[in-house]
Write a protein that holds these residues in place. Structure first.
Motif, PDB file in Angstrom:
ATOM      1  N   ILE A  96       0.734  -1.415  -0.026  1.00 56.10           N
ATOM      2  CA  ILE A  96      -0.097   0.028  -0.083  1.00 56.10           C
ATOM      3  C   ILE A  96       1.020   1.331  -0.018  1.00 56.10           C
ATOM      4  CG2 ILE A  96      -1.779  -1.155   1.206  1.00 56.10           C
ATOM      5  CD1 ILE A  96      -1.091   0.371   3.657  1.00 56.10           C
ATOM      6  N   GLU A  97       2.164   1.173   0.369  1.00 56.20           N
ATOM      7  CA  GLU A  97       3.058   2.378   0.590  1.00 56.20           C
ATOM      8  C   GLU A  97       3.237   3.016  -0.532  1.00 56.20           C
ATOM      9  OE1 GLU A  97       7.420   3.684   1.669  1.00 56.20           O
ATOM     10  OE2 GLU A  97       6.592   2.138   3.015  1.00 56.20           O
ATOM     11  N   GLY A  98       2.958   4.554  -0.799  1.00 54.33           N
ATOM     12  CA  GLY A  98       3.722   5.099  -1.945  1.00 54.33           C
ATOM     13  C   GLY A  98       2.517   5.808  -3.061  1.00 54.33           C
ATOM     14  N   ILE A  99       2.877   6.632  -3.805  1.00 55.01           N
ATOM     15  CA  ILE A  99       2.179   7.215  -4.805  1.00 55.01           C
ATOM     16  C   ILE A  99       2.484   6.577  -6.110  1.00 55.01           C
ATOM     17  CG2 ILE A  99       2.151   9.182  -6.344  1.00 55.01           C
ATOM     18  CD1 ILE A  99       2.932  10.825  -3.867  1.00 55.01           C
ATOM     19  N   ARG A 100       1.419   5.719  -6.316  1.00 48.36           N
ATOM     20  CA  ARG A 100       1.545   4.869  -7.485  1.00 48.36           C
ATOM     21  C   ARG A 100       0.585   5.226  -8.737  1.00 48.36           C
ATOM     22  NH1 ARG A 100       2.293  -1.015  -4.432  1.00 48.36           N
ATOM     23  NH2 ARG A 100       3.139  -0.238  -2.524  1.00 48.36           N
ATOM     24  N   LYS A 101       1.205   4.526  -9.847  1.00 49.29           N
ATOM     25  CA  LYS A 101       0.208   4.351 -10.985  1.00 49.29           C
ATOM     26  C   LYS A 101      -0.697   3.522 -10.865  1.00 49.29           C
ATOM     27  CE  LYS A 101       4.379   5.802 -13.920  1.00 49.29           C
ATOM     28  NZ  LYS A 101       3.930   7.127 -14.508  1.00 49.29           N
ATOM     29  N   ASP A 102      -2.062   3.641 -11.389  1.00 48.45           N
ATOM     30  CA  ASP A 102      -2.950   2.519 -11.149  1.00 48.45           C
ATOM     31  C   ASP A 102      -2.596   0.958 -11.629  1.00 48.45           C
ATOM     32  OD1 ASP A 102      -4.570   4.575 -10.656  1.00 48.45           O
ATOM     33  OD2 ASP A 102      -5.999   4.352 -12.369  1.00 48.45           O
ATOM     34  N   TYR A 107      -4.310  -4.437  -5.591  1.00 48.59           N
ATOM     35  CA  TYR A 107      -5.474  -4.618  -5.184  1.00 48.59           C
ATOM     36  C   TYR A 107      -6.370  -3.537  -5.448  1.00 48.59           C
ATOM     37  CZ  TYR A 107      -3.466  -8.367  -2.436  1.00 48.59           C
ATOM     38  OH  TYR A 107      -2.656  -9.358  -2.062  1.00 48.59           O
ATOM     39  N   GLY A 108      -6.221  -2.749  -6.681  1.00 51.49           N
ATOM     40  CA  GLY A 108      -6.981  -1.803  -7.261  1.00 51.49           C
ATOM     41  C   GLY A 108      -6.555  -0.651  -6.417  1.00 51.49           C
ATOM     42  N   PRO A 109      -6.844   0.633  -7.443  1.00 51.55           N
ATOM     43  CA  PRO A 109      -6.103   2.112  -7.163  1.00 51.55           C
ATOM     44  C   PRO A 109      -6.742   2.631  -5.675  1.00 51.55           C
ATOM     45  CG  PRO A 109      -7.114   1.835  -9.387  1.00 51.55           C
ATOM     46  CD  PRO A 109      -7.441   0.543  -8.732  1.00 51.55           C
ATOM     47  N   GLU A 110      -7.573   1.968  -5.396  1.00 45.09           N
ATOM     48  CA  GLU A 110      -7.857   2.793  -3.978  1.00 45.09           C
ATOM     49  C   GLU A 110      -7.549   2.027  -2.716  1.00 45.09           C
ATOM     50  OE1 GLU A 110      -9.935   5.324  -3.786  1.00 45.09           O
ATOM     51  OE2 GLU A 110     -10.061   5.208  -6.046  1.00 45.09           O
ATOM     52  N   ALA A 111      -6.677   0.890  -3.101  1.00 46.29           N
ATOM     53  CA  ALA A 111      -5.909   0.143  -2.146  1.00 46.29           C
ATOM     54  C   ALA A 111      -4.523   0.455  -1.957  1.00 46.29           C
ATOM     55  CB  ALA A 111      -6.248  -1.233  -2.206  1.00 46.29           C
ATOM     56  N   HIS A 112      -4.291   1.992  -1.841  1.00 45.75           N
ATOM     57  CA  HIS A 112      -2.984   2.187  -1.483  1.00 45.75           C
ATOM     58  C   HIS A 112      -3.017   3.657  -0.877  1.00 45.75           C
ATOM     59  CE1 HIS A 112      -2.969   4.835  -5.040  1.00 45.75           C
ATOM     60  NE2 HIS A 112      -1.565   5.322  -4.656  1.00 45.75           N
ATOM     61  N   ALA A 113      -1.916   3.947   0.007  1.00 44.75           N
ATOM     62  CA  ALA A 113      -1.920   5.097   0.724  1.00 44.75           C
ATOM     63  C   ALA A 113      -0.626   5.946   0.052  1.00 44.75           C
ATOM     64  CB  ALA A 113      -1.402   4.767   2.044  1.00 44.75           C
ATOM     65  N   ASP A 232       9.270   1.746   2.994  1.00 43.49           N
ATOM     66  CA  ASP A 232      10.105   1.045   1.869  1.00 43.49           C
ATOM     67  C   ASP A 232      10.560   2.085   0.753  1.00 43.49           C
ATOM     68  OD1 ASP A 232       9.633  -1.667   2.362  1.00 43.49           O
ATOM     69  OD2 ASP A 232       7.591  -1.581   1.874  1.00 43.49           O
ATOM     70  N   LYS A 233       9.787   2.988   0.604  1.00 48.68           N
ATOM     71  CA  LYS A 233      10.292   4.181  -0.351  1.00 48.68           C
ATOM     72  C   LYS A 233      10.699   3.844  -1.681  1.00 48.68           C
ATOM     73  CE  LYS A 233      12.253   7.053   3.437  1.00 48.68           C
ATOM     74  NZ  LYS A 233      13.567   7.861   3.771  1.00 48.68           N
ATOM     75  N   ARG A 234       9.696   2.998  -2.237  1.00 52.34           N
ATOM     76  CA  ARG A 234       9.885   2.445  -3.492  1.00 52.34           C
ATOM     77  C   ARG A 234       9.241   3.304  -4.539  1.00 52.34           C
ATOM     78  NH1 ARG A 234       7.467  -1.981  -4.871  1.00 52.34           N
ATOM     79  NH2 ARG A 234       8.862  -2.995  -6.168  1.00 52.34           N
ATOM     80  N   PHE A 235       8.308   4.365  -4.195  1.00 52.28           N
ATOM     81  CA  PHE A 235       7.731   5.075  -5.016  1.00 52.28           C
ATOM     82  C   PHE A 235       8.025   6.544  -4.815  1.00 52.28           C
ATOM     83  CE2 PHE A 235       5.656   1.042  -5.193  1.00 52.28           C
ATOM     84  CZ  PHE A 235       5.293   0.806  -6.618  1.00 52.28           C
ATOM     85  N   PRO A 236       7.538   7.355  -5.712  1.00 53.92           N
ATOM     86  CA  PRO A 236       7.792   8.754  -5.575  1.00 53.92           C
ATOM     87  C   PRO A 236       7.452   9.630  -4.409  1.00 53.92           C
ATOM     88  CG  PRO A 236       6.469   8.677  -7.315  1.00 53.92           C
ATOM     89  CD  PRO A 236       6.793   7.103  -7.025  1.00 53.92           C
ATOM     90  N   PHE A 237       7.866  10.452  -3.797  1.00 55.24           N
ATOM     91  CA  PHE A 237       7.156  11.284  -2.985  1.00 55.24           C
ATOM     92  C   PHE A 237       7.985  12.727  -2.750  1.00 55.24           C
ATOM     93  CE2 PHE A 237       9.804   8.645  -0.493  1.00 55.24           C
ATOM     94  CZ  PHE A 237      10.957   9.371   0.273  1.00 55.24           C
TER      95      PHE A 237
END
Length: 327
Positions: A96-102, A107-113, A232-237
């Motif tokens: 769930i962690e991080g700003i992701r592309k869809d 588990y779907g775009p809504e299931a992430h923070a 984890d820091k795997r996605f942009p912030f």
């Protein structure tokens, strides 16, 4: 049946020594704490309420529900209790962690923070409370077992719970990484909260800005540090951001695969005039300047409300003061 203080002290001491003697020694800090992650909007509601609450607690403010529908519905046993983890960066957080592309959202775009906040709690103060259950793995797993006494607790496979690195085909380790502590709901923060951790200073500043009048009260507990390695820091912030007379300078955390991201930045001066309006839907986060970028626009001294969106998700919102420098 509550755990005794002496029992918990021995547990913390043992695993602190075990985890501090090898590689990934940052794990030595984990046994002293328990962890609860939440999207920033939910985290703000938790602070304003002053309690952590169970999913089924009628007073819980569920601002953003990032639980995977096909997973959270598997079992209901834990829904009446507060859910904490023995460690950060467990498999639930990974998904769930991080700003992701869809396409990144299993588990779907809504299931992430997009902006995740970590509450760090005093393990001894929680574990020695009455009416606390413990599980040996993720409570959404049908095989998860629970108990409330020292015998059960002593048999939780903490070597797997605190494990990092390859699993050599032993998938039980992944399940154990999500072992839980389940206090009764509600759990007041005043006695057990040690800190609130963020991935970057801009995310911390966003949290404090959104807290409004309560910001000064909670600021001393807000930390940005790699000491516990809770993210984890795997996605942009937004890693850092600032204003000058020449415009807005910023640096983003890279995606793990270095893909480009969509970014939008707006800034409004004290007269509510939009002074910055930048957008790039194919933005590369890395460059020869260590990933620092500047969008050039002439700015006058003022207090600016600055907002950043990444992949169309709010990533930063706070005030930045630009002074009239003599140099």
């Amino acid at each position: 049946m509550a755990l005794s203080e002496a029992f918990v002290d021995r547990h913390i001491r043992h695993w602190t020594e075990q985890l501090g003697s090898g590689v990934r020694s940052y794990r030595k800090h984990w046994p002293s704490w328990l962890f609860h992650h939440a999207p920033i909007e939910t985290a703000l509601a938790i602070i304003k309420d002053g309690h952590l609450r169970a999913r089924d607690d009628p007073q819980r403010q569920q601002i953003q529900d990032v639980a995977a529908g096909g997973v959270i519905d598997n079992r209901q046993e834990a829904h009446g209790r507060v859910r904490l983890y023995f460690r950060p960066r467990n498999p639930t957080q990974f998904h769930i962690e991080g700003i992701r592309k869809d396409a990144d959202c299993q588990y779907g775009p809504e299931a992430h923070a997009p902006v995740l906040v970590m509450f760090v709690l005093d393990a001894k103060r929680v574990l020695t409370q009455p009416d606390v259950l413990f599980s040996d793995q993720n409570m959404q797993k049908y095989a998860a077992q629970t108990g409330d006494d020292e015998e059960f607790f002593a048999n939780i496979p903490f070597a797997s719970v605190f494990h990092e690195g390859g699993i050599a085909g032993d998938y039980s380790i992944i399940d154990s990484r999500c072992a839980e502590v389940l206090p009764a709901s509600p759990l007041p923060l005043a006695h057990v909260l040690s800190g609130i951790w963020f991935r970057s200073e801009p995310e911390r500043d966003t949290f404090l800005y959104k807290l409004g009048a309560k910001a000064d009260q909670w600021q001393p507990l807000c930390s940005v540090s790699e000491e516990l390695k809770v993210f984890d820091k795997r996605f942009p912030f937004v890693a850092d951001i600032d204003l000058s007379r020449d415009g807005v300078s910023f640096r983003l955390n890279h995606r793990h695969d270095l893909q480009s991201v969509s970014i939008a930045i707006q800034a409004y001066n004290s007269e509510n005039q939009k002074c910055i309006d930048f957008r790039n839907d194919d933005f590369k986060t890395y460059n020869k300047s260590g990933g620092r970028w500047i969008h050039r626009v002439a700015l006058e001294p003022s207090n600016y409300l600055v907002r950043v969106q990444l992949e169309n998700h709010p990533a930063y919102e706070a005030m930045i003061r630009l002074d009239d420098s003599l140099f």
